[in-house]
Design a protein around this motif. Structure first.
Motif, mmCIF file in Angstrom:
data_model
loop_
_atom_site.group_PDB
_atom_site.id
_atom_site.type_symbol
_atom_site.label_atom_id
_atom_site.label_comp_id
_atom_site.label_asym_id
_atom_site.label_seq_id
_atom_site.Cartn_x
_atom_site.Cartn_y
_atom_site.Cartn_z
ATOM 1 N N LEU A 1 18.736 119.072 -16.876
ATOM 2 C CA LEU A 1 19.526 117.957 -16.344
ATOM 3 C C LEU A 1 19.663 118.044 -14.829
ATOM 4 O O LEU A 1 20.736 117.854 -14.266
ATOM 5 N N ALA A 2 18.579 118.365 -14.168
ATOM 6 C CA ALA A 2 18.506 118.341 -12.697
ATOM 7 C C ALA A 2 19.535 119.240 -12.026
ATOM 8 O O ALA A 2 20.185 118.849 -11.067
ATOM 9 N N SER B 1 21.446 118.324 -3.963
ATOM 10 C CA SER B 1 20.934 117.021 -4.395
ATOM 11 C C SER B 1 20.954 116.019 -3.251
ATOM 12 O O SER B 1 20.011 115.238 -3.074
ATOM 13 N N GLY C 1 20.745 113.472 -9.921
ATOM 14 C CA GLY C 1 21.850 113.981 -10.713
ATOM 15 C C GLY C 1 23.134 114.163 -9.932
ATOM 16 O O GLY C 1 24.035 114.883 -10.380
ATOM 17 N N GLY D 1 17.191 112.955 -13.375
ATOM 18 C CA GLY D 1 18.543 113.482 -13.503
ATOM 19 C C GLY D 1 19.618 112.473 -13.190
ATOM 20 O O GLY D 1 20.789 112.691 -13.521
ATOM 21 N N ALA E 1 20.778 110.967 -18.954
ATOM 22 C CA ALA E 1 21.027 112.331 -18.475
ATOM 23 C C ALA E 1 22.500 112.523 -18.141
ATOM 24 O O ALA E 1 23.092 113.571 -18.433
#
Length: 238
Positions: free
Chosen positions: A25-26, A43, A50, A110, A115
């Motif tokens: 899930l990133a 990120s 995500g 993500g 997700a």
């Protein structure tokens, strides 16, 4: 019939779920949610996706902890089996996440809604585990945070080697045994998650369902009565 070690199962599950969330899930931490502050920054800087899941993981975690506490108090007043109910809730959440992953996975993006949904379900399930452990297994080492536990292990080993441990050494050795078993179980859970993810990027989400099912059959030594204070020999903070 031999007792199944519930704390060991929970530690294995903690390592497994956190690793599966991170790789599938990133980079989402589902059990150690404060780590998402770091991955959120990554990120944003690297554009890995995500970000919303990482931003909302801690608020969702906190809300679920409060709801679990209120539910537990109501169950206690109603003379219901608190531990059993919480384990069943966790099993249901993991089953939903596993089913969702089969339908919508693998999660290459993500930032997708699918997700995000799976991530928040897993965060909720692990919030239940954290609350469950804090209240009902407070004499055992944490099942999702290993830094504090590892620090205590090293301090105890240093005291034993340096001759600083005084008096009866049995409690120190017992603490070392419990904490070392927790760290090993967590590490094995991480390794198992990596292997499961390589074998199947969707079926890897089904393993926690089996782990919680095993937990339901584990013979639990601590009483149902809640205890809010943790003894000094356990490490609850990262």
């Amino acid at each position: 019939m031999p007792r199944l070690p519930l704390p060991i199962l929970l530690s294995f599950n903690g390592g497994y779920v956190d690793t599966v969330g991170f790789v599938a899930l990133a980079g989402l931490f589902t059990a150690h949610v404060t780590g998402n502050f770091v991955t959120l920054g990554a990120s944003i800087a690297l554009g890995t996706g995500g970000a919303l899941s990482k931003l909302l993981a801690l608020p969702v975690f906190c809300v679920i902890i409060m709801l679990v506490r209120l539910l537990s108090q109501w169950l206690e007043r109603s003379r219901k089996p608190v531990m059993t109910v919480l384990l069943w809730l966790k099993l249901i959440l993991f089953a939903i996440a596993a089913t969702f992953a089969q339908i919508h996975g693998p999660f290459d993006d993500g930032s997708s809604l699918a997700a995000f949904a799976v991530g928040m379900i897993l965060v909720s399930a692990m919030a239940i585990q954290n609350a469950f452990h804090r209240v009902h297994l407070s004499k055992m080492p944490p099942t999702t945070l290993m830094t504090g536990t590892t620090t205590q292990i090293m301090l105890d080993l240093a005291d034993l080697i340096g001759g600083m441990a005084q008096g009866d050494l049995k409690p120190v050795k017992e603490r070392l045994k419990r904490m070392s078993a927790s760290v090993v179980a967590f590490a094995l859970g991480c390794a198992a998650a990596a292997v499961a993810f390589l074998l199947s990027r969707t079926w890897c989400f089904a393993v926690p369902v089996a782990l919680v099912a095993l937990s339901l059959f584990a013979a639990v030594r601590p009483p149902e009565k809640a205890s809010t204070a943790a003894p000094a020999d356990t490490a609850h903070t990262e």
